[in-house]
Write a protein that holds these residues in place. Structure first.
Motif, PDB file in Angstrom:
ATOM      1  N   GLN A 175       0.826  -1.211   0.000  1.00 15.14           N
ATOM      2  CA  GLN A 175       0.000   0.000   0.000  1.00 15.14           C
ATOM      3  C   GLN A 175       0.861   1.262   0.000  1.00 15.14           C
ATOM      4  O   GLN A 175       0.516   2.259  -0.639  1.00 15.14           O
ATOM      5  N   ASN A 176       2.008   1.227   0.677  1.00 19.18           N
ATOM      6  CA  ASN A 176       2.849   2.413   0.815  1.00 19.18           C
ATOM      7  C   ASN A 176       3.957   2.506  -0.230  1.00 19.18           C
ATOM      8  O   ASN A 176       4.712   3.477  -0.250  1.00 19.18           O
ATOM      9  N   ALA A 177       4.070   1.491  -1.074  1.00 21.72           N
ATOM     10  CA  ALA A 177       5.146   1.486  -2.068  1.00 21.72           C
ATOM     11  C   ALA A 177       4.865   2.506  -3.160  1.00 21.72           C
ATOM     12  O   ALA A 177       3.830   2.453  -3.822  1.00 21.72           O
ATOM     13  N   ARG A 178       5.801   3.416  -3.360  1.00 21.57           N
ATOM     14  CA  ARG A 178       5.647   4.426  -4.407  1.00 21.57           C
ATOM     15  C   ARG A 178       6.413   4.048  -5.670  1.00 21.57           C
ATOM     16  O   ARG A 178       6.060   4.431  -6.766  1.00 21.57           O
ATOM     17  N   ARG A 179       7.497   3.314  -5.521  1.00 25.26           N
ATOM     18  CA  ARG A 179       8.278   2.851  -6.676  1.00 25.26           C
ATOM     19  C   ARG A 179       8.329   1.326  -6.615  1.00 25.26           C
ATOM     20  O   ARG A 179       8.845   0.758  -5.655  1.00 25.26           O
ATOM     21  N   ILE A 180       7.820   0.685  -7.649  1.00 32.20           N
ATOM     22  CA  ILE A 180       7.656  -0.770  -7.656  1.00 32.20           C
ATOM     23  C   ILE A 180       8.363  -1.369  -8.870  1.00 32.20           C
ATOM     24  O   ILE A 180       8.180  -0.898  -9.999  1.00 32.20           O
ATOM     25  N   ALA A 181       9.169  -2.381  -8.640  1.00 34.86           N
ATOM     26  CA  ALA A 181       9.786  -3.146  -9.724  1.00 34.86           C
ATOM     27  C   ALA A 181       9.063  -4.491  -9.827  1.00 34.86           C
ATOM     28  O   ALA A 181       8.783  -5.118  -8.813  1.00 34.86           O
ATOM     29  N   VAL A 182       8.759  -4.899 -11.043  1.00 34.11           N
ATOM     30  CA  VAL A 182       8.019  -6.143 -11.268  1.00 34.11           C
ATOM     31  C   VAL A 182       8.796  -7.017 -12.238  1.00 34.11           C
ATOM     32  O   VAL A 182       9.108  -6.586 -13.354  1.00 34.11           O
ATOM     33  N   LYS A 183       9.110  -8.234 -11.821  1.00 32.16           N
ATOM     34  CA  LYS A 183       9.807  -9.170 -12.694  1.00 32.16           C
ATOM     35  C   LYS A 183       8.804 -10.114 -13.350  1.00 32.16           C
ATOM     36  O   LYS A 183       7.966 -10.724 -12.683  1.00 32.16           O
ATOM     37  N   THR A 202      16.456   2.138  -5.822  1.00 27.63           N
ATOM     38  CA  THR A 202      15.851   2.313  -4.493  1.00 27.63           C
ATOM     39  C   THR A 202      14.335   2.101  -4.540  1.00 27.63           C
ATOM     40  O   THR A 202      13.555   2.917  -4.030  1.00 27.63           O
ATOM     41  N   ALA A 203      13.934   0.999  -5.165  1.00 29.75           N
ATOM     42  CA  ALA A 203      12.503   0.662  -5.220  1.00 29.75           C
ATOM     43  C   ALA A 203      12.011   0.304  -3.824  1.00 29.75           C
ATOM     44  O   ALA A 203      12.742  -0.290  -3.024  1.00 29.75           O
ATOM     45  N   ASP A 204      10.783   0.646  -3.533  1.00 34.35           N
ATOM     46  CA  ASP A 204      10.195   0.290  -2.250  1.00 34.35           C
ATOM     47  C   ASP A 204       9.815  -1.181  -2.208  1.00 34.35           C
ATOM     48  O   ASP A 204       9.839  -1.812  -1.149  1.00 34.35           O
ATOM     49  N   CYS A 205       9.457  -1.715  -3.373  1.00 38.41           N
ATOM     50  CA  CYS A 205       8.950  -3.080  -3.426  1.00 38.41           C
ATOM     51  C   CYS A 205       9.371  -3.754  -4.732  1.00 38.41           C
ATOM     52  O   CYS A 205       9.315  -3.133  -5.793  1.00 38.41           O
ATOM     53  N   LEU A 206       9.787  -5.005  -4.628  1.00 37.35           N
ATOM     54  CA  LEU A 206      10.093  -5.827  -5.787  1.00 37.35           C
ATOM     55  C   LEU A 206       9.113  -6.985  -5.818  1.00 37.35           C
ATOM     56  O   LEU A 206       8.969  -7.715  -4.832  1.00 37.35           O
ATOM     57  N   VAL A 207       8.417  -7.145  -6.943  1.00 37.70           N
ATOM     58  CA  VAL A 207       7.458  -8.239  -7.126  1.00 37.70           C
ATOM     59  C   VAL A 207       8.055  -9.254  -8.100  1.00 37.70           C
ATOM     60  O   VAL A 207       8.375  -8.900  -9.234  1.00 37.70           O
ATOM     61  N   LEU A 208       8.207 -10.488  -7.647  1.00 39.47           N
ATOM     62  CA  LEU A 208       8.617 -11.561  -8.545  1.00 39.47           C
ATOM     63  C   LEU A 208       7.380 -12.375  -8.894  1.00 39.47           C
ATOM     64  O   LEU A 208       6.857 -13.117  -8.048  1.00 39.47           O
TER      65      LEU A 208
END
Length: 389
Positions: free
Chosen positions: A20-28, A180-186
């Motif tokens: 919910q708080n992630a502003r920068r998200i990387a998605v693999k 400096t991503a807040d969240c990484l989604v694999l």
């Protein structure tokens, strides 16, 4: 309450703060999700759904970076190569062909949603050698600032076994930490980590949250994936180590269905690996405490005040340079009294920094013969001592 209201209420309850708080998200996105294993063609409906998910995130004011496999899988089909392991030159040729198809597919999907995309091809040196690291980071940061969605992939057309990440889980973690991503989604073909490989052990239990990656957690991972995917749970645990050490939360979620990011937001089963610090703080500590400084930059009082107020270090505020350093290396920043106020990654070599010291940024091109960066040390690459207190 309507169905949509019920759906929204459930999402509000189930969504973790790390998402919910992630502003920068990387998605693999892996090859096995993006391409059909039997035909070697793109799963267009699935990609359309991902396009919708990313558009929703951007509408919420978030920045999204995609790390996408798929080029080799698409290219080998177009070249008529038989199933099974490819020779290095065949894999590189497949990547060269498939990358065109992959980039066009992403461009088409996001253009229909009013989103600009950019293709970024990297090798390990781009995220691990500090000189090239600054270039890659700056390019992607600029794209995000301008509202684009960068689509990153390993440059398989030139990579060899000796100069490659080896899998896109590791690549995604490097990109996420670099930015400096807040969240990484694999996104995976499984909805997270289990106590044992569930395909082999029906008693395996799903693990929802990992706060520390212990030897026991590592032992739960299985082995490698399919011929379309070099990764497996082992590589995801390795990626998690990289991510959380840099302050980036990581989540393994199923990508098999349509709209996997929407499902994640709505509380779908997954495994979260939690970081103990935020990515900006972790990066500052890395700059200040891990890298060996190669030189010293002296600044005047006005520049020192500007840095403490959150600004970048411009050449005009520099009064002296010492040491032997190259672009991207760490330097100590000292004020007019000789006191250390911080450390940072410098955008110029020692010789270049000395030549532009005390000059305005618009004089850089005339002095050096090329249009360099306006800042000697960008604020994102600077760790002040008071930041670490």
């Amino acid at each position: 309450m309507t169905l949509s209201e019920t759906h929204a209420a459930r999402a509000a309850i189930d969504t973790r703060p790390e998402w919910q708080n992630a502003r920068r998200i990387a998605v693999k996105i892996g090859s096995a999700l993006l391409t059909d294993r039997e035909t070697g063609t793109l799963k267009k409906a699935w990609l359309e759904a991902i396009g919708d998910d990313v558009a929703e995130l951007k509408a919420q004011g978030r920045e999204v970076i995609l790390v996408s496999s798929g080029a080799i899988a698409l290219g080998r089909r177009a070249l008529g190569l038989a199933p099974g392991a490819l020779k290095l030159e065949e894999a590189q040729a497949s990547a060269a062909v498939g990358q065109v198809t992959l980039a066009h597919a992403y461009q088409t999907v996001f253009r229909e949603r009013g989103i600009t995309t950019a293709q970024i091809l990297v090798t390990p040196g781009d995220t691990e050698e500090r000189r090239r690291y600054l270039n890659a980071r700056s390019t992607i940061a600029t794209l995000l600032k301008l509202g684009a969605v960068p689509v990153v992939n390993e440059n398989d057309t030139v990579a060899t076994a000796e100069i490659r990440y080896g899998d896109n889980d590791r690549l995604a973690a490097r990109v996420a930490t670099m930015m400096t991503a807040d969240c990484l989604v694999l996104l995976s073909d499984i909805d997270g980590l289990y106590t044992a490989p569930p395909a082999k052990n029906p008693d395996a239990k799903h693990i929802g949250v990992v706060t520390q990656i212990t030897p026991e957690i590592e032992a739960m991972a299985g082995d490698a994936g399919t011929e379309l995917s070099r990764g497996g749970m082992v590589t995801k645990i390795t990626a998690a180590k990289l991510a959380v050490s840099a302050g980036t939360h990581m989540v393994i979620a199923s990508g098999k269905g349509h709209h996997p990011l929407r499902a994640l937001a709505n509380g779908a089963p997954c495994t979260w690996f939690l970081a103990s610090a935020n990515p900006v703080a972790a990066r500052k500590r890395w700059i200040a405490g891990t890298l060996e400084p190669k030189g010293v930059v002296l600044i005047d009082d006005g520049a020192a005040r500007a840095l403490r107020s959150g600004r970048s270090l411009l050449p005009a505020g520099v009064t002296g340079v010492s040491g032997a350093f190259e672009r991207g290396e760490a330097v100590i920043v000292r004020d007019g009294h000789g006191a250390e106020i911080g450390r940072g990654l410098i955008a110029y070599s020692a010789d270049e920094a000395a030549r532009i010291a005390g000059r305005n940024s618009h004089e850089i091109e005339a002095t050096l013969g090329y249009e360099g960066r306006a800042a000697l040390i960008h604020r994102d690459d600077l760790a002040l001592l008071h930041d670490l207190d």
